[in-house]
Design a protein around this motif. Sequence first.
Motif, PDB file in Angstrom:
ATOM      1  N   LEU A 228       0.865  -1.120   0.132  1.00  0.00           N
ATOM      2  CA  LEU A 228       0.004  -0.076   0.161  1.00  0.00           C
ATOM      3  C   LEU A 228       0.979   1.249   0.137  1.00  0.00           C
ATOM      4  N   ALA A 229       2.104   1.288   0.760  1.00  0.00           N
ATOM      5  CA  ALA A 229       2.978   2.563   0.789  1.00  0.00           C
ATOM      6  C   ALA A 229       3.350   2.582  -0.494  1.00  0.00           C
ATOM      7  N   ASP A 230       3.855   1.439  -1.305  1.00  0.00           N
ATOM      8  CA  ASP A 230       4.450   1.790  -2.609  1.00  0.00           C
ATOM      9  C   ASP A 230       3.484   2.318  -3.477  1.00  0.00           C
ATOM     10  N   ILE A 231       2.247   1.803  -3.375  1.00  0.00           N
ATOM     11  CA  ILE A 231       1.213   2.469  -4.682  1.00  0.00           C
ATOM     12  C   ILE A 231       0.757   3.873  -4.319  1.00  0.00           C
ATOM     13  N   ALA A 232       0.976   4.198  -2.768  1.00  0.00           N
ATOM     14  CA  ALA A 232       0.490   5.403  -2.363  1.00  0.00           C
ATOM     15  C   ALA A 232       1.421   6.231  -2.745  1.00  0.00           C
ATOM     16  N   ASP A 233       2.539   5.834  -2.782  1.00  0.00           N
ATOM     17  CA  ASP A 233       4.021   6.806  -3.228  1.00  0.00           C
ATOM     18  C   ASP A 233       3.775   7.133  -4.535  1.00  0.00           C
ATOM     19  N   VAL A 234       3.534   6.161  -5.394  1.00  0.00           N
ATOM     20  CA  VAL A 234       3.643   6.399  -6.985  1.00  0.00           C
ATOM     21  C   VAL A 234       2.459   7.538  -7.305  1.00  0.00           C
ATOM     22  N   LEU A 235       1.195   7.302  -6.366  1.00  0.00           N
ATOM     23  CA  LEU A 235       0.009   8.076  -6.714  1.00  0.00           C
ATOM     24  C   LEU A 235       0.420   9.618  -6.156  1.00  0.00           C
ATOM     25  N   GLY A 236       1.056   9.618  -5.057  1.00  0.00           N
ATOM     26  CA  GLY A 236       1.447  10.997  -4.404  1.00  0.00           C
ATOM     27  C   GLY A 236       2.184  11.723  -5.417  1.00  0.00           C
ATOM     28  N   ARG A 237       3.244  10.946  -6.205  1.00  0.00           N
ATOM     29  CA  ARG A 237       4.328  11.843  -6.774  1.00  0.00           C
ATOM     30  C   ARG A 237       3.605  12.123  -7.887  1.00  0.00           C
ATOM     31  N   HIS A 238       2.455  11.662  -8.451  1.00  0.00           N
ATOM     32  CA  HIS A 238       1.838  11.963  -9.729  1.00  0.00           C
ATOM     33  C   HIS A 238       0.663  12.881  -9.375  1.00  0.00           C
ATOM     34  N   GLN A 239       0.440  13.517  -8.209  1.00  0.00           N
ATOM     35  CA  GLN A 239      -0.396  14.635  -7.620  1.00  0.00           C
ATOM     36  C   GLN A 239      -1.814  14.156  -7.473  1.00  0.00           C
ATOM     37  N   ILE A 240      -1.890  12.628  -7.298  1.00  0.00           N
ATOM     38  CA  ILE A 240      -3.084  12.144  -7.227  1.00  0.00           C
ATOM     39  C   ILE A 240      -3.413  11.733  -5.886  1.00  0.00           C
ATOM     40  N   SER A 241      -4.407  12.405  -5.245  1.00  0.00           N
ATOM     41  CA  SER A 241      -4.766  12.331  -3.950  1.00  0.00           C
ATOM     42  C   SER A 241      -5.717  11.272  -3.587  1.00  0.00           C
ATOM     43  N   ILE A 242      -5.433  10.490  -2.437  1.00  0.00           N
ATOM     44  CA  ILE A 242      -6.469   9.464  -2.171  1.00  0.00           C
ATOM     45  C   ILE A 242      -7.702   9.797  -1.129  1.00  0.00           C
ATOM     46  N   ALA A 243      -8.887   9.594  -1.839  1.00  0.00           N
ATOM     47  CA  ALA A 243     -10.152   9.780  -1.120  1.00  0.00           C
ATOM     48  C   ALA A 243     -10.459   8.666  -0.073  1.00  0.00           C
ATOM     49  N   SER A 244     -10.458   7.591  -0.684  1.00  0.00           N
ATOM     50  CA  SER A 244     -10.848   6.324   0.176  1.00  0.00           C
ATOM     51  C   SER A 244     -10.123   5.079  -0.370  1.00  0.00           C
ATOM     52  N   VAL A 245     -10.102   3.902   0.280  1.00  0.00           N
ATOM     53  CA  VAL A 245      -9.327   2.691   0.070  1.00  0.00           C
ATOM     54  C   VAL A 245     -10.484   1.732   0.572  1.00  0.00           C
ATOM     55  N   ILE A 246     -10.702   0.597  -0.250  1.00  0.00           N
ATOM     56  CA  ILE A 246     -11.180  -0.732   0.248  1.00  0.00           C
ATOM     57  C   ILE A 246     -10.096  -1.660  -0.116  1.00  0.00           C
TER      58      ILE A 246
END
Lengths: 444, 444
Positions: B370-388
């Motif tokens: 999850l940390a790896d995925i969130a890191d990629v998203l964050g670096r591309h300016q994609i903010s997470i609203a919710s997770v399942i």
Amino acid sequence: MPTSQSTSGPLSIAIVGMGTVGTGVARVLLQQPERITRRAGRPLVLRHAVVSDLKKTRDVELPAGILTDDVQRVINDRETKIAIHLVGGLGAAREIMLALLESGKDVVTANKALLCEHGPELFAKAHQLGRSIAFEAAVAGGIPIIATLSQSMAGNQITSISGILNGTTNFILSEMIQRQQTYADALRLAQELGYAEADPTLDVDGTDAAQKLVILTQLAFGTKVALNDFPRQGIDTLDLSDIRYAAELGYTVKLLAISKLVENQLEMHVSPTLVKKQTPLAEVNGSFNAVALSGDVVGDTWYSGRGAGQMPTASAVLADLIDMAVGRAQLTFQQLELWRTEPNFRMLPTSQTSSRYYLRFNIEDRPHMLADIADVLGRHQISIASVIQHEAPEPAGGTAGGKSFVPLVIMTHRTTAGNVDAAGKEFAKFPSLRAPLVQLPVAN
Amino acid sequence: MPTSQSTSGPLSIAIVGMGTVGTGVARVLLQQPERITRRAGRPLVLRHAVVSDLKKTRDVELPAGILTDDVQRVINDRETKIAIHLVGGLGAAREIMLALLESGKDVVTANKALLCEHGPELFAKAHQLGRSIAFEAAVAGGIPIIATLSQSMAGNQITSISGILNGTTNFILSEMIQRQQTYADALRLAQELGYAEADPTLDVDGTDAAQKLVILTQLAFGTKVALNDFPRQGIDTLDLSDIRYAAELGYTVKLLAISKLVENQLEMHVSPTLVKKQTPLAEVNGSFNAVALSGDVVGDTWYSGRGAGQMPTASAVLADLIDMAVGRAQLTFQQLELWRTEPNFRMLPTSQTSSRYYLRFNIEDRPHMLADIADVLGRHQISIASVIQHEAPEPAGGTAGGKSFVPLVIMTHRTTAGNVDAAGKEFAKFPSLRAPLVQLPVAN
């Protein structure tokens, strides 16, 4: 020739009545001339804006010299070919429209009361003079229901119109349902927010919706109907408890205006009506309007949008104005079923209309009451589908000190209005019932 | 003169293509002559019915002598003024339409593929010849969306069109959602019930909806767009699990065709889209179509009805035919924004379009994923609203025997398609992710 429109010069128009809607129309005409010219095929020049009070400040900047408080300036101007008639009320509004038609102008109007009351006379006069009247803005503001009935459904015999045609009452009902407010509180909020007028009578008693239904009925069924030819009931007598019981039964309450064919006769009414939750009409909230329209070829169709307000109504007026400039509205007007002397359909006598009904009684809390009521209903061919009677608190001082009354709600199977009325007359004589008996139809 | 229509004599028409819709049109024309004459202002006489196979049995009784397999009979008949063009496909359909226009006929058509592909050429040809093309039946069958855009919204700049424009896919999605059926099972049912063709490709891959969107976009925004100018994704790759996760998040999935203005540029796409439950688009089920239309004057409006099928489509054809007979369609055609060489609006580059997104990953069930995925998203300016991420069963034989994969669903805040694509390229290189990454936009 079609192409002649695009090569024509500027067309002079007038707005008679610069209230909220007139101001909105003027604003688009003056601020979007390129758009309007493109769509109309020629420039539309606002030449007169007639007001009753020249001193009032207005939310639009008008070119010099067009503002006037003298409608005769428009009537006498032979160069002005189209008049946008936004005069409210009946007497003066009728005189002005007649004068505009007689002076050779085509007329766009938003006045539904006028068309409901004097439509046949005004339409006939226009027809006789070779003039046209367009009235998209008179019914359901931003929903193009007049164009749909006049043109898009031309291959159909319309079989049913079922509409939420008054935004004020729909807003009040939505507040009552969603926030459990009383009618009085919801009305006050509607007035504060500008959704209801200081005197809301014509909205809340169902008159406004009924006037619109008269216009739609004449278009769809070729039948001229007067306002008092069909039953109408408003929301002004609706009790919050009825909304709660309806919710308990899986329904919401909407002020529906219905005109439909039943065995080739026309059934019409305006009434607060129980509408099954999670159906499209039940989900129309706030000041929105909606119309469910069925035709024998197309089947069921459905339209929604803001039914009133400055800009939605202005949008409808502009569509009519452009239709007039292009020459379409004149062709349409000639084809509408407004000239028939013999109606296409006759009215179904109200006593023969049928529906399921929601009935709420205030009954004395004593033995045998339910049996007595069920007996009356049964004798009048009214079959019971479901019953709600909640346990009442035991009277603190016992029952000796007087009668205590509790609500009893009965949902019937389909029966006629005549049966329900006959049963109602018997109930009126019951000493163990306290008036009024609440009686609301249930939508199919 | 407007009244000249009502005094005109009979008007000869032809139906070219007697499939389902042609048969439906013929049936109304032949069975309701009094109605059609009244609405058109003159009798419409069906003079030719062109078929490809004369021997095939038909569900309508035609007058003697009108059935033919030779379209030249129509083309050569100077008395026939209006041709109803119900020929499918592109090549021959285009040739026939050109020949009909050149022989002096106005044409009513339901062929959206033809108008999407060759519309600009055909419209220009008609314009040049002084002829007209009407095409209400080409988009959303029983919903009068072409008339609404062409006339009723003429005072508006349309700002947004959002539609369920394909009944086949909406039926399949409704089955998947309501009955938890797989795509394959729902498609099979749709084929059994006649809602899907034997080869459903053009419906399920989004092509049909995209063709209709091209037509609506040209009308509403005055911009000619080719089918490959905007992204389209169908429902044929949609997994039932995505529908389930969407439901868990409070959404349903609809195949939406969207064309809207974003800072004066045009954003278009066709895609399965997450739509919030209990909003109007979410409640459109089965083979119904719906269009949400917003304009800068009218605000939000909403239309629904059957989008295909014999009689809803016949209703649209009949409306166009009557409009032609009355002379309205010719006036309308001249005013449509079909002739502009310079588009009103340019396309927003796809990478700049923005939305919230539903993303589903198949991730290896190991620490730090999850940390790896969130890191990629964050670096591309994609903010997470919710997770399942649901707990996966512990592998029976421990984790030593190989990798185990589990689904991870992320709802993002608003971001650009460019950002999501860039992140997707990084994810494609992740050894701990199993393809495909599912990526669906979320409706506003």
